[in-house]
Design a protein around this motif. Structure first.
Motif, mmCIF file in Angstrom:
data_model
loop_
_atom_site.group_PDB
_atom_site.id
_atom_site.type_symbol
_atom_site.label_atom_id
_atom_site.label_comp_id
_atom_site.label_asym_id
_atom_site.label_seq_id
_atom_site.Cartn_x
_atom_site.Cartn_y
_atom_site.Cartn_z
ATOM 1 N N ASN A 6 32.233 17.922 -4.175
ATOM 2 C CA ASN A 6 33.067 18.797 -4.388
ATOM 3 C C ASN A 6 32.734 20.258 -3.728
ATOM 4 O OD1 ASN A 6 35.128 17.254 -5.661
ATOM 5 N ND2 ASN A 6 33.886 17.462 -7.322
ATOM 6 N N LYS A 7 31.670 20.281 -3.326
ATOM 7 C CA LYS A 7 31.131 21.716 -2.782
ATOM 8 C C LYS A 7 30.903 21.529 -1.311
ATOM 9 C CE LYS A 7 26.849 24.372 -3.507
ATOM 10 N NZ LYS A 7 25.576 24.208 -3.900
ATOM 11 N N ARG A 8 31.095 22.826 -0.753
ATOM 12 C CA ARG A 8 30.713 22.923 0.846
ATOM 13 C C ARG A 8 29.623 23.520 1.038
ATOM 14 N NH1 ARG A 8 35.439 23.561 4.190
ATOM 15 N NH2 ARG A 8 37.407 22.777 3.278
ATOM 16 N N ILE A 9 28.949 22.642 2.137
ATOM 17 C CA ILE A 9 27.566 23.117 2.212
ATOM 18 C C ILE A 9 27.821 24.099 3.538
ATOM 19 C CG2 ILE A 9 27.255 21.211 3.695
ATOM 20 C CD1 ILE A 9 24.155 21.193 2.900
ATOM 21 N N LYS A 10 26.741 25.274 3.203
ATOM 22 C CA LYS A 10 26.440 26.079 4.274
ATOM 23 C C LYS A 10 25.591 25.453 5.441
ATOM 24 C CE LYS A 10 23.748 29.813 3.858
ATOM 25 N NZ LYS A 10 23.390 31.057 3.438
ATOM 26 N N ILE A 11 25.975 25.473 6.756
ATOM 27 C CA ILE A 11 25.439 25.045 7.804
ATOM 28 C C ILE A 11 25.340 25.881 8.939
ATOM 29 C CG2 ILE A 11 25.124 23.294 9.604
ATOM 30 C CD1 ILE A 11 26.443 21.363 7.536
ATOM 31 N N ASN A 12 24.131 26.050 9.536
ATOM 32 C CA ASN A 12 24.250 27.048 10.784
ATOM 33 C C ASN A 12 24.380 26.013 12.269
ATOM 34 O OD1 ASN A 12 24.019 29.628 9.852
ATOM 35 N ND2 ASN A 12 21.951 29.136 9.288
ATOM 36 N N LEU A 13 25.460 26.099 12.783
ATOM 37 C CA LEU A 13 25.772 25.423 13.982
ATOM 38 C C LEU A 13 25.441 26.172 15.099
ATOM 39 C CD1 LEU A 13 28.779 23.704 12.900
ATOM 40 C CD2 LEU A 13 26.569 22.950 12.860
ATOM 41 N N LEU A 14 24.878 25.563 16.011
ATOM 42 C CA LEU A 14 24.839 26.068 17.592
ATOM 43 C C LEU A 14 26.024 25.977 18.236
ATOM 44 C CD1 LEU A 14 22.791 27.473 19.693
ATOM 45 C CD2 LEU A 14 22.467 25.120 20.533
ATOM 46 N N LYS A 15 26.773 27.121 18.794
ATOM 47 C CA LYS A 15 28.011 27.264 19.414
ATOM 48 C C LYS A 15 27.599 27.316 20.709
ATOM 49 C CE LYS A 15 32.232 29.736 19.899
ATOM 50 N NZ LYS A 15 33.220 30.763 19.135
ATOM 51 N N THR A 16 27.972 26.333 21.706
ATOM 52 C CA THR A 16 27.532 26.483 23.215
ATOM 53 C C THR A 16 28.584 26.556 24.029
ATOM 54 O OG1 THR A 16 25.295 25.353 22.803
ATOM 55 C CG2 THR A 16 26.301 25.559 25.043
ATOM 56 N N PRO A 17 29.239 27.727 24.793
ATOM 57 C CA PRO A 17 30.431 27.525 25.543
ATOM 58 C C PRO A 17 30.236 26.529 26.721
ATOM 59 C CG PRO A 17 29.487 29.732 25.443
ATOM 60 C CD PRO A 17 28.657 28.912 24.666
ATOM 61 N N PHE A 28 37.589 25.590 28.890
ATOM 62 C CA PHE A 28 36.529 26.331 28.394
ATOM 63 C C PHE A 28 36.285 26.162 26.664
ATOM 64 C CE2 PHE A 28 38.348 28.604 32.041
ATOM 65 C CZ PHE A 28 37.377 28.242 32.772
ATOM 66 N N PRO A 29 36.013 25.002 26.371
ATOM 67 C CA PRO A 29 35.797 24.542 25.036
ATOM 68 C C PRO A 29 34.585 25.023 24.509
ATOM 69 C CG PRO A 29 35.929 22.508 26.008
ATOM 70 C CD PRO A 29 36.130 23.689 27.134
ATOM 71 N N ASP A 30 34.233 24.999 23.240
ATOM 72 C CA ASP A 30 33.073 25.294 22.830
ATOM 73 C C ASP A 30 32.309 23.700 22.038
ATOM 74 O OD1 ASP A 30 32.799 28.106 23.143
ATOM 75 O OD2 ASP A 30 34.108 28.368 21.247
ATOM 76 N N LYS A 31 31.051 23.712 22.543
ATOM 77 C CA LYS A 31 30.169 22.682 21.845
ATOM 78 C C LYS A 31 29.722 22.973 20.672
ATOM 79 C CE LYS A 31 26.527 19.214 22.659
ATOM 80 N NZ LYS A 31 25.680 18.897 23.608
ATOM 81 N N TYR A 32 29.629 22.321 19.543
ATOM 82 C CA TYR A 32 29.014 22.760 18.316
ATOM 83 C C TYR A 32 27.914 21.580 17.988
ATOM 84 C CZ TYR A 32 32.873 25.761 17.503
ATOM 85 O OH TYR A 32 33.681 27.042 17.504
ATOM 86 N N SER A 33 26.857 21.941 17.527
ATOM 87 C CA SER A 33 25.883 20.864 17.295
ATOM 88 C C SER A 33 24.724 21.452 16.083
ATOM 89 C CB SER A 33 25.006 20.491 18.685
ATOM 90 O OG SER A 33 24.465 21.921 18.920
ATOM 91 N N LEU A 34 24.170 20.449 15.592
ATOM 92 C CA LEU A 34 23.164 20.986 14.742
ATOM 93 C C LEU A 34 22.089 21.332 15.371
ATOM 94 C CD1 LEU A 34 23.900 17.844 12.153
ATOM 95 C CD2 LEU A 34 24.149 20.238 11.825
ATOM 96 N N SER A 35 20.938 21.829 14.499
ATOM 97 C CA SER A 35 19.533 21.787 15.050
ATOM 98 C C SER A 35 18.805 20.779 15.574
ATOM 99 C CB SER A 35 18.664 22.666 13.822
ATOM 100 O OG SER A 35 17.524 22.651 14.300
ATOM 101 N N ASP A 36 18.061 20.841 16.528
ATOM 102 C CA ASP A 36 17.568 19.895 17.056
ATOM 103 C C ASP A 36 16.340 19.023 16.180
ATOM 104 O OD1 ASP A 36 18.672 20.211 19.730
ATOM 105 O OD2 ASP A 36 16.796 21.411 20.686
ATOM 106 N N PHE A 37 16.172 19.904 15.021
ATOM 107 C CA PHE A 37 15.254 19.429 13.963
ATOM 108 C C PHE A 37 16.135 18.805 12.961
ATOM 109 C CE2 PHE A 37 12.985 23.081 15.968
ATOM 110 C CZ PHE A 37 12.027 22.519 16.726
ATOM 111 N N ALA A 38 17.260 18.571 13.007
ATOM 112 C CA ALA A 38 18.166 18.105 11.947
ATOM 113 C C ALA A 38 18.018 16.683 12.117
ATOM 114 C CB ALA A 38 19.471 18.411 12.162
#
Length: 128
Positions: A6-17, A28-38
């Motif tokens: 029921n909880k949302r998790i805070k995540i830092n995503l890399l946004k790459t145009p 010109f969409p954006d790509k969203y990805s997790l860290s390379d260490f995820a």
């Protein structure tokens, strides 16, 4: 660790145009990805935007992982089959075509819910 669904998790995503096109979100969409260490983490997308977070190493997703391993299929394939079964527009990958503009990448904070296991439980009931 047990997931509080029921909880949302805070995540830092890399946004790459992207210098390119998406048939869902246009030019010109954006790509969203997790860290390379995820490790053991997935994003679930809808219309090329992150909608859910999956932490596969948690016991919450244990049955899903066990089934995929027993059937020798990847988690991506199993999740996408499950989404198709439910007629959902969710996917494990963005459908974006073009060149990534890494020099313009930035970090964005997102608050995503965990992927509910209800989808899996209903789908699992139809499998042999």
């Amino acid at each position: 660790m047990m997931i509080d669904v029921n909880k949302r998790i805070k995540i830092n995503l890399l946004k790459t145009p992207i210098l390119g096109v998406s048939f869902v979100s246009g030019l010109f969409p954006d790509k969203y990805s997790l860290s390379d260490f995820a490790y053991g983490e997935l994003l679930i997308f809808e219309n090329n935007y992150p909608q859910y977070y999956v932490y596969l190493l948690d016991n919450y997703y244990k049955d899903l992982i066990s089934y995929a391993a027993a059937q020798s299929i990847s988690i991506d394939v199993l999740l996408n089959q499950m989404f198709k079964f439910h007629n959902l527009t969710l996917t494990t990958r963005q459908s974006i075509y073009g060149f990534e503009r890494f020099s313009k990448s930035s970090s964005e904070e997102w608050h995503l819910p965990y992927l509910p296991m209800d989808y899996w439980l209903e789908y699992r009931a139809t499998l042999h």
